[in-house]
Scaffold this motif. Structure first.
Motif, PDB file in Angstrom:
ATOM      1  N   ARG A  33       0.798  -1.231   0.000  1.00 27.67           N
ATOM      2  CA  ARG A  33       0.000   0.000   0.000  1.00 27.67           C
ATOM      3  C   ARG A  33       0.830   1.279   0.000  1.00 27.67           C
ATOM      4  NH1 ARG A  33      -4.095  -0.431   4.837  1.00 27.67           N
ATOM      5  NH2 ARG A  33      -4.488   1.701   4.140  1.00 27.67           N
ATOM      6  N   ARG A  34       1.885   1.319   0.822  1.00 28.43           N
ATOM      7  CA  ARG A  34       2.588   2.593   0.952  1.00 28.43           C
ATOM      8  C   ARG A  34       4.012   2.378   1.437  1.00 28.43           C
ATOM      9  NH1 ARG A  34      -0.850   4.726   3.933  1.00 28.43           N
ATOM     10  NH2 ARG A  34       0.089   4.821   6.000  1.00 28.43           N
ATOM     11  N   ILE A  35       4.919   3.233   0.951  1.00 28.62           N
ATOM     12  CA  ILE A  35       6.295   3.296   1.439  1.00 28.62           C
ATOM     13  C   ILE A  35       6.577   4.744   1.823  1.00 28.62           C
ATOM     14  CG2 ILE A  35       8.742   3.030   0.864  1.00 28.62           C
ATOM     15  CD1 ILE A  35       7.909   1.052  -1.297  1.00 28.62           C
ATOM     16  N   VAL A  36       7.214   4.942   2.964  1.00 24.62           N
ATOM     17  CA  VAL A  36       7.713   6.264   3.342  1.00 24.62           C
ATOM     18  C   VAL A  36       9.232   6.152   3.401  1.00 24.62           C
ATOM     19  CG1 VAL A  36       7.691   8.123   5.038  1.00 24.62           C
ATOM     20  CG2 VAL A  36       5.641   6.721   4.705  1.00 24.62           C
ATOM     21  N   PHE A  51       2.618   5.943  -2.846  1.00 28.13           N
ATOM     22  CA  PHE A  51       1.332   5.259  -2.681  1.00 28.13           C
ATOM     23  C   PHE A  51       1.174   4.209  -3.779  1.00 28.13           C
ATOM     24  CE2 PHE A  51       1.005   9.392  -0.763  1.00 28.13           C
ATOM     25  CZ  PHE A  51       0.286   9.179   0.400  1.00 28.13           C
ATOM     26  N   LEU A  52       0.850   2.986  -3.371  1.00 28.84           N
ATOM     27  CA  LEU A  52       0.808   1.854  -4.292  1.00 28.84           C
ATOM     28  C   LEU A  52      -0.614   1.325  -4.444  1.00 28.84           C
ATOM     29  CD1 LEU A  52       3.822  -0.014  -2.657  1.00 28.84           C
ATOM     30  CD2 LEU A  52       3.939   1.598  -4.554  1.00 28.84           C
ATOM     31  N   GLY A  53      -0.809   0.509  -5.446  1.00 25.21           N
ATOM     32  CA  GLY A  53      -2.070  -0.200  -5.605  1.00 25.21           C
ATOM     33  C   GLY A  53      -3.168   0.633  -6.233  1.00 25.21           C
ATOM     34  N   ARG A  58      -6.230   7.757  -4.677  1.00 21.04           N
ATOM     35  CA  ARG A  58      -7.198   8.300  -3.708  1.00 21.04           C
ATOM     36  C   ARG A  58      -6.514   8.663  -2.390  1.00 21.04           C
ATOM     37  NH1 ARG A  58     -10.532   5.398  -0.182  1.00 21.04           N
ATOM     38  NH2 ARG A  58     -10.009   3.458  -1.278  1.00 21.04           N
ATOM     39  N   TYR A  59      -5.629   7.781  -1.906  1.00 21.53           N
ATOM     40  CA  TYR A  59      -4.938   8.058  -0.648  1.00 21.53           C
ATOM     41  C   TYR A  59      -3.981   9.242  -0.783  1.00 21.53           C
ATOM     42  CZ  TYR A  59      -6.731   3.767   1.456  1.00 21.53           C
ATOM     43  OH  TYR A  59      -7.549   2.796   1.973  1.00 21.53           O
ATOM     44  N   ALA A  60      -3.313   9.339  -1.926  1.00 22.06           N
ATOM     45  CA  ALA A  60      -2.397  10.463  -2.150  1.00 22.06           C
ATOM     46  C   ALA A  60      -3.159  11.784  -2.160  1.00 22.06           C
ATOM     47  CB  ALA A  60      -1.639  10.268  -3.459  1.00 22.06           C
ATOM     48  N   THR A 155       2.984  19.486  12.533  1.00 19.85           N
ATOM     49  CA  THR A 155       1.992  18.421  12.406  1.00 19.85           C
ATOM     50  C   THR A 155       2.176  17.740  11.054  1.00 19.85           C
ATOM     51  OG1 THR A 155       0.407  19.643  13.764  1.00 19.85           O
ATOM     52  CG2 THR A 155      -0.474  17.878  12.385  1.00 19.85           C
ATOM     53  N   ILE A 156       2.244  16.403  11.059  1.00 17.30           N
ATOM     54  CA  ILE A 156       2.406  15.666   9.805  1.00 17.30           C
ATOM     55  C   ILE A 156       1.271  14.654   9.648  1.00 17.30           C
ATOM     56  CG2 ILE A 156       4.909  15.986   9.769  1.00 17.30           C
ATOM     57  CD1 ILE A 156       5.240  13.137  10.775  1.00 17.30           C
ATOM     58  N   ASP A 157       1.276  13.948   8.524  1.00 17.49           N
ATOM     59  CA  ASP A 157       0.257  12.952   8.155  1.00 17.49           C
ATOM     60  C   ASP A 157      -1.043  13.635   7.738  1.00 17.49           C
ATOM     61  OD1 ASP A 157      -1.041  10.645   7.571  1.00 17.49           O
ATOM     62  OD2 ASP A 157      -1.292   9.971   9.630  1.00 17.49           O
ATOM     63  N   GLY A 158      -1.030  14.204   6.538  1.00 17.77           N
ATOM     64  CA  GLY A 158      -2.202  14.901   6.014  1.00 17.77           C
ATOM     65  C   GLY A 158      -3.419  14.015   5.863  1.00 17.77           C
TER      66      GLY A 158
END
Length: 487
Positions: A33-36, A51-53, A58-60, A155-158
């Protein structure tokens, strides 16, 4: 993308605008699903979310919209340098400027003393109050979702940023505050609650009436829900922390920290570990067999929960195994920051849904149990001060269990190790977490009484512990009912 599951994280990724992301380290993986990752982009230090898949776009977009909300609200957040796709249009990518000299609040928290932690807690509470003033919520309030740079909080993680609802706004904001405070240790939260509420109120731009009793209930409810979701469910399925495999005949869960081929090979025949010439048998009884062995560089305690008879096997066949209870309770204690032997693996022998023998592997803790610790012959002033400190830490652990509504169920001396004057709990298959205080208190009283029976013939140690319990417990009622109150 295979790197979402394995790999060191050094790779280059061409982007749609012709530039290249040079990753040097993977910070976080969500498989499939995701790599950071951390690296360089156009000569600048950056963090990138890949963002994968099928749902990647949508997640991005959701993450990007959350960052825009933060920017519009003038809340500090790392700048977005790139949002788009890779050169092949297979993945969506957000690239953020790395904030120099910053650390996430969770990492900093681990290095601070109590007074410094309180100051950081105040800063985080103020930051959340600023969110609420701006009409936004950070819905994933883990400390790692805040970066600290000196006096500045980012603050992070939008993806977790939402607007405050138009109805029940204050109630929603206070529940959000409770979520943040649930991330602090329960003893710290109990001590700081009133002052943190005052900090929050002073940072808000409106008058609020906060019922601290209701707030504490919300804090406890959220804390318990998060721990239950992790310890009762997540550690029994494939996730970042645990690797799980299932067949018709066995269920195996292995902690990712200890996952290596030697361990997997050894678990093909766990009974051989117990009977090996290299193993030291610690206990051999009807209920369980315990041995100390070494696998690779790790000293491991292997515990097999025995089946005593046909009727015992029938009674255990469809119930949660005692090994599984110990596995979940070890993770529960870790989540609550109570010391326990790190769980390594859970193995259940099965026939379909029918459970048979079960095994728990845990890291060996080379430390004296509490009886051995207090019986040590050293009578120096330094040793006595250490014992007094250990007694206070034991009383604090009991009080923490009281606040969390957790009972151990078997507080004989051998089930508490002392590591650096701190108590560490083992033998967790009888441990239980309660929802209702009236059900919990009777069992907590039994725990205290059972623990105190260890010192019937050691009046000095008993008095040391009585003094510690009476000093730590705010409400003497439970101690009175336990027969250990001195005030």
């Amino acid at each position: 993308m295979a790197l979402s599951r394995t790999g060191l994280g050094e790779f280059h990724l061409g982007l749609a605008d012709g530039s290249t992301l040079e990753s040097s380290r993977i910070v976080r993986r969500v498989p499939g699903r995701r790599i950071v990752c951390f690296g360089q982009w156009r000569g600048q230090a950056v963090y990138a979310k890949i963002f994968l898949g099928k749902s990647g776009y949508r997640y991005a977009e959701r993450d990007l919209q959350g960052v825009k909300l933060l920017e519009q609200a003038k809340v500090n957040t790392p700048a977005v340098l790139y949002h788009g796709a890779d050169v092949d249009q297979h993945t969506k990518i957000l690239i953020f400027a790395a904030v120099a000299q910053s650390q996430n609040a969770e990492d900093i928290w681990q290095t601070l003393k109590d007074g410094q932690r309180f100051l950081l807690a105040q800063s985080l509470v103020r930051e959340v109050a600023y969110h609420h003033n701006a009409g936004i919520l950070q819905t994933d309030l883990y400390l790692k979702n805040f970066l600290v740079e000196g006096e500045k909080i980012y603050t992070i993680d939008g993806d977790a940023i939402k607007r405050l609802p138009n109805i029940f706004t204050d109630k929603c904001a206070l529940r959000n505050l409770a979520v943040l405070m649930s991330k602090f240790d329960v003893l710290e939260c109990e001590a700081w609650c009133h002052e943190l509420v005052a900090t929050y109120l002073s940072a808000r731009k409106k008058q609020l009436l906060i019922d601290e009793r209701s707030l504490k209930h919300d804090i406890w409810s959220h804390r318990q829900a998060v721990v239950k979701g992790y310890a009762d469910k997540k550690v029994f399925r494939q996730c970042t922390d645990v690797s799980v495999s299932r067949t018709f005949k066995r269920f195996l869960a292995v902690s990712s920290k200890f996952y290596h081929p030697q361990l997997l090979d050894a678990l093909i025949d766990p009974d051989a570990l117990l009977e090996s010439a290299n193993s030291q048998k610690l206990k051999s009884g009807n209920t369980c067999t315990v041995a100390l062995t070494k696998i690779g560089a790790d000293e491991i305690v292997v515990k097999r929960y025995n089946i005593k008879s046909f009727w015992h096997a029938l009674g255990r066949a469809f119930r949660v195994s005692r090994a599984a209870k110990s596995w979940t309770n070890a993770h529960r204690l870790q989540m609550y920051r109570i010391l326990t032997a790190p769980p390594i693996a859970l193995l259940e022998c099965r026939f379909g849904i029918v459970r048979r023998h079960a095994y728990l592997l845990a890291e060996n803790i080379a430390a004296p149990d509490v009886a051995e610790y207090f019986s040590a012959a050293d009578s120096s002033a330094e040793s006595w001060a250490d014992k007094k400190n250990a007694a206070r830490n034991i009383a604090s652990m009991f009080y923490k269990l009281n606040l969390l509504k957790i009972t151990h169920g078997d507080f004989k001396a051998t089930n508490i190790k002392i590591v650096g004057n701190e108590p560490l709990l083992i033998d967790l298959d009888s441990m239980r977490e309660y929802r209702y205080r009236w059900m919990f208190e009777r069992q907590h009283i039994r725990d205290i009484r059972r623990f105190m029976r260890n010192w019937q013939h050691q009046p000095e140690v008993r008095q040391l512990l009585l003094d510690a319990f009476n000093d730590i417990y705010k409400d003497a009622r439970l101690l009175t009912l336990s027969g250990v109150a001195t005030r």
